[in-house]
Write an enzyme that holds these catalytic residues in place. Sequence first.
Site, PDB file in Angstrom:
ATOM      1  N   ASP A 190       0.845  -1.190   0.000  1.00 17.97           N
ATOM      2  CA  ASP A 190       0.000   0.000   0.000  1.00 17.97           C
ATOM      3  C   ASP A 190       0.886   1.249   0.000  1.00 17.97           C
ATOM      4  O   ASP A 190       1.959   1.244  -0.607  1.00 17.97           O
ATOM      5  CB  ASP A 190      -0.941  -0.055   1.220  1.00 17.97           C
ATOM      6  CG  ASP A 190      -2.252   0.682   0.986  1.00 17.97           C
ATOM      7  OD1 ASP A 190      -2.197   1.872   0.660  1.00 17.97           O
ATOM      8  OD2 ASP A 190      -3.320   0.078   1.151  1.00 17.97           O
ATOM      9  N   HIS A 233      -3.726   6.076   3.562  1.00 18.45           N
ATOM     10  CA  HIS A 233      -4.384   4.865   3.052  1.00 18.45           C
ATOM     11  C   HIS A 233      -3.754   3.587   3.598  1.00 18.45           C
ATOM     12  O   HIS A 233      -4.441   2.699   4.106  1.00 18.45           O
ATOM     13  CB  HIS A 233      -4.310   4.894   1.521  1.00 18.45           C
ATOM     14  CG  HIS A 233      -5.195   3.906   0.816  1.00 18.45           C
ATOM     15  ND1 HIS A 233      -4.765   2.635   0.496  1.00 18.45           N
ATOM     16  CD2 HIS A 233      -6.459   3.999   0.360  1.00 18.45           C
ATOM     17  CE1 HIS A 233      -5.753   1.998  -0.145  1.00 18.45           C
ATOM     18  NE2 HIS A 233      -6.791   2.809  -0.233  1.00 18.45           N
ATOM     19  N   SER A 292     -11.299  -0.738  -0.549  1.00 23.34           N
ATOM     20  CA  SER A 292      -9.967  -0.693   0.080  1.00 23.34           C
ATOM     21  C   SER A 292     -10.045  -1.026   1.550  1.00 23.34           C
ATOM     22  O   SER A 292      -9.112  -1.573   2.127  1.00 23.34           O
ATOM     23  CB  SER A 292      -9.371   0.718  -0.007  1.00 23.34           C
ATOM     24  OG  SER A 292      -8.704   0.906  -1.207  1.00 23.34           O
TER      25      SER A 292
END
Length: 757
Positions: free
Chosen positions: A148, A220, A541
Amino acid sequence: MPSLAARLLLLHVWLLTSLLAMAMAAHRSTYIVHMDGSVMPKAFANHRHWYSATLQTLSTSTLAKQDGSEAPLKLVYAYENVMHGFSALLSSDELQALKQMPSFLSAHEERQATIDTTHTYEFLSLNTVTGLWPASNYGEDVIIGVIDSGVWPESESFNDRGMPVVLPTRWKGKCQPGEEFNTSLCNRKLIGAQYFNKGVIAANPGINISMNSARDRTGHGTHTASTAAGNYASADYFGYATGTARGIAPKARLAVYKVNWQEGSYESDLLAGMDQAIADGVDIISISLGFNGVELYEDPIAIGSFSAMEKGILVSTSAGNRGPDRSTLHNGIPWAVTVAAGTIDRKFSGTLTLGNGETIIGATLYPENALLVNVQLVYNQTISVCNSSSLLTSEAEGMIVVCEDTGSSETGTTWYQQYYVTESKAAGAIFISEQIPTFDYTCPGVVINSKQAVKVIKYAKNNPEATVTMKFRQTFVGTERAPAVAASSSRGPSQSFPGVLKPDIMAPGTNVLAAWIPTSASAIIGNTPLASDFNIIAGTSMACPHISGVAALLKGARPGWSPAAIRSAMMTTASSLDNTLKPIQDNGNFRDASPIAMGAGQVDPNKALEPGLVYDASQQDYVSLLCASGYTTKQVRMITRSKSFDCSKASSDLNYPSLIAIFEPNSTSYSKTFVRTVTNVGEGPASYKVKVTAPKWATVVVQPDVLVFKKDERLKYKVSLKARPQGETGTDAYGELVWVDEKGKYSVRSPLVVVLL
Ligand SMILES: *[C@@H]1O[C@H](CO)[C@@H](O)[C@H](O)[C@H]1NC(C)=O
Ligand SMILES: *[C@@H]1O[C@H](CO)[C@@H](O)[C@H](O)[C@H]1NC(C)=O
Ligand SMILES: *[C@@H]1O[C@H](CO)[C@@H](O)[C@H](O)[C@H]1NC(C)=O
Ligand SMILES: *[C@@H]1O[C@H](CO)[C@@H](O)[C@H](O)[C@H]1NC(C)=O
Ligand SMILES: *[C@@H]1O[C@H](CO)[C@@H](O)[C@H](O)[C@H]1NC(C)=O
C-alpha cells in the site's frame, strides 16, 4: 484556485501531475518484460546479472544511439518470485531489439493502479470467548504483508504491547531506513517496512520523492494495515466512534511494502513489493488497489498472486469502487480473493430538532460541535438544487438551507452540494438523499432520506419563521439494517475471467474507523484542515483488509489449509442475510443484493472456522483453468512462469465454491455441467444432503444428492444446469446450492448464477 475545484481534484491531482510528467519525459517508458528463465546462459550467476547484461547489449547496439538516448539502459527492477523478468525504461527501438532475443517472452508498457478508497466510513462479530479469536490466539505469529502507501509507525495501532518477543523463524524481511524512518521504528507488531519507488523515478526523471521511505503520506496504507492487524488502541474521530480500535487479527504481525506514492502508483513498483513480500515469508498479502480493464496475464496482481498462491500465501484484493454498474470490478483473479464492500450497523449521526418540537436523526460526520440553535430554516425549491454559492448566500445567508439530491446531474448530488454550501454564507444544510453519504463534511450538515424530509419540507413551507437546531457527534450502534452492499462497490461478472464468479465475498467497507496519519487532514471545516490519528473512510480498500485479517486468523487456527481452502471456508459460511434476517440489500438499486454484487455474502469469521466441507484447489487446477482460457502458451507462461505446464487436464470448470453459467444470446445450448470436489474438514465421518434453489427459468440437478464422508475424505458431485429463457437477454438469475450435514451443524452454501448475455 477556488477551493471547490481544489477539493474536487484532491484525490486525482497527484495522478494527473505524474501522468503529465510521464508524457513530458524522454521517449523511453517503463516496460514490464517477461523472459524465458529456463534459457539463461550458465555464465550468469543469477537472473539479475543476466537481465543487466541483456540490457547492456541493447545499449551498445547502434539502435540506442540513433535514438538519441545515450544513457546506458538500466534495470528498474529484476523480479525473483512474482515472474521471470524485469522492468526497464526502454524506447520503442530498444524494445524492438529486445523482442528479437530468443529469451524474450513478452513485454508491455506499465500501467498505473487505481486505489480503492472513496472518502468517508466500520464492523464484525469476533469475541474473546468463542470462535475464531481464541481458536487462532488472535492471529498470533501470522504475518500479513500490506502492499500500500506505507505506514505511520508511531500510530497507537502499531504498538507492540502483548506481542511475542521471538519473531517467526520464516521471517526474512527487514525494516528499511529512509526519510524520517529508521530501523528502531519497527517493533514486534510492525516487523517489516520497505519501500519501492524505482518505478516512479524511472517514469518521472529528476522527481523529488516527497517522503522517500516507508512512511505513509496519504493515510491509506496506515488505515488498511491497522484494519487488518492493528493492536488495541483507544480511538475516536472528532468525537464519533469513541472506543478501543483494533484490527481483525490484533496479534498478527505486519510487514508493509510501500508501492503507492503521492507521485504515482506504478506496476513495476507493485511487482517489486509483491516480489519482496513473497521472499520475506509473509502468510497473507493484502492489496487494496487494482488495475482496471487488464487481462490476467498483464495484471501484476494476478501475476504476483499466482506465485504467492504456489507458496501457500493467500492474496486478498479489493473489487474496486466503480459500482453499482455491472462488470466494473478489477482483481477478478481466480487464485485470489476479491472483496466487495458492505455497510455496517453503526451510524454516525446528527439530530435535527425543528421549531415545532419534531426530532429527526440523520447521518453526518461533521467533525465539530457547531452552535446551531434555533437557526432560521429555508426551503426554497428554486435553490434547493444547491448548485450556486452566490444564490445560497443571497437567499440563505446565516440560515440553514434544504438541499435536494437530484441524482440526475453531477452537480445535483449531495457530494457537490456540500461544497457549494461550504463556499456560501449559509450557516449549514439539511441534505435530502437516499445514499449513505461518503465524503468529508466541510460545512455543518445532516443527511436525511426523502421520507424524513416530508416533515421538514412541510414545516418549512408553512412557517416563514421556521427554525431548526442541529446537534452533531452522535454515534448509534445496532440501529441500522446492515449490512447492505455499498452502492460504489464494483460489480461482477469479472471482465478479465467471467467463468469464475466474482466478487467472492463482502466485508465492511463503509464507516471504517482505523489509524490515520497526523500530517494529512482527515477532515476539513470551511477551508481549515483538521488532523486526527484516526479516520473514518469508505471503499473496497477498507473491506479488503477485513478479509486479510480473517484469513490471517484462519491461517493461525488452521495452519494446514491452502489459500483456496481458507477462501472456501470464508465463502461457504458467508451470510446472505442481514441483521434483521432478511436478504442483504443492495444500496445501488435498493433490491435484494445478488452474488454479482456481494459474492457469497457477508463474511462470518466464527463460522468460517468450522466450514464442514471445503472446495480446495491446487496450483495444477489453476493451470488447467488457464489451459482452457484461450490464452496463448506465452500468455499462460507470463502467469505460471514455468515453461512446462501440464495442459492434459485443461478445464474451464475450476473447483470453486461458487457457480456461474454464462450463455450467449441465441445459444444452441443452455446447458452447463459443473463438477465439484468437496473435502470433509469436520471432526469425523459425516453425511450431507444437498438443498438447491434453482435460478428463475433454470432447472438444476445434483448427482449424487447425498454425500457420505469418512474423516478427511474427498468426494465429487455433478451439477447439471438447464436454463429455459423465454427470450430474456441481458439479465441474470440467482440461486444457491447448499450441502447440509445430517446433524444440522454445517451448512455449506454456494451461490449459483445464470447470466444471459
Ligand atoms: C529513530 O527515529 C526516532 C524518531 O524519529 C528517534 O527518536 C530515534 O532516536 C532514532 N533512532 C536512531 C537509532 O536513529
Ligand atoms: C528537487 O529538489 C531540489 C532541491 O530542493 C530542487 O533544486 C529541484 O528543482 C527539485 N526538482 C524537481 C523536479 O522538483
Ligand atoms: C427562492 O429563490 C429564488 C431565487 O433566488 C428567488 O427569486 C425567490 O424569491 C425565492 N423564493 C422565496 C419564497 O423566497
Ligand atoms: C443548477 O441547477 C439548475 C436546475 O437544475 C440548472 O438549470 C443549472 O444549470 C445548474 N447550474 C449549474 C452551474 O450547474
Ligand atoms: C436472437 O434471435 C432473435 C429472434 O430470432 C433475433 O431477433 C435476435 O436478433 C437474435 N440475437 C442475436 C444476438 O443473434
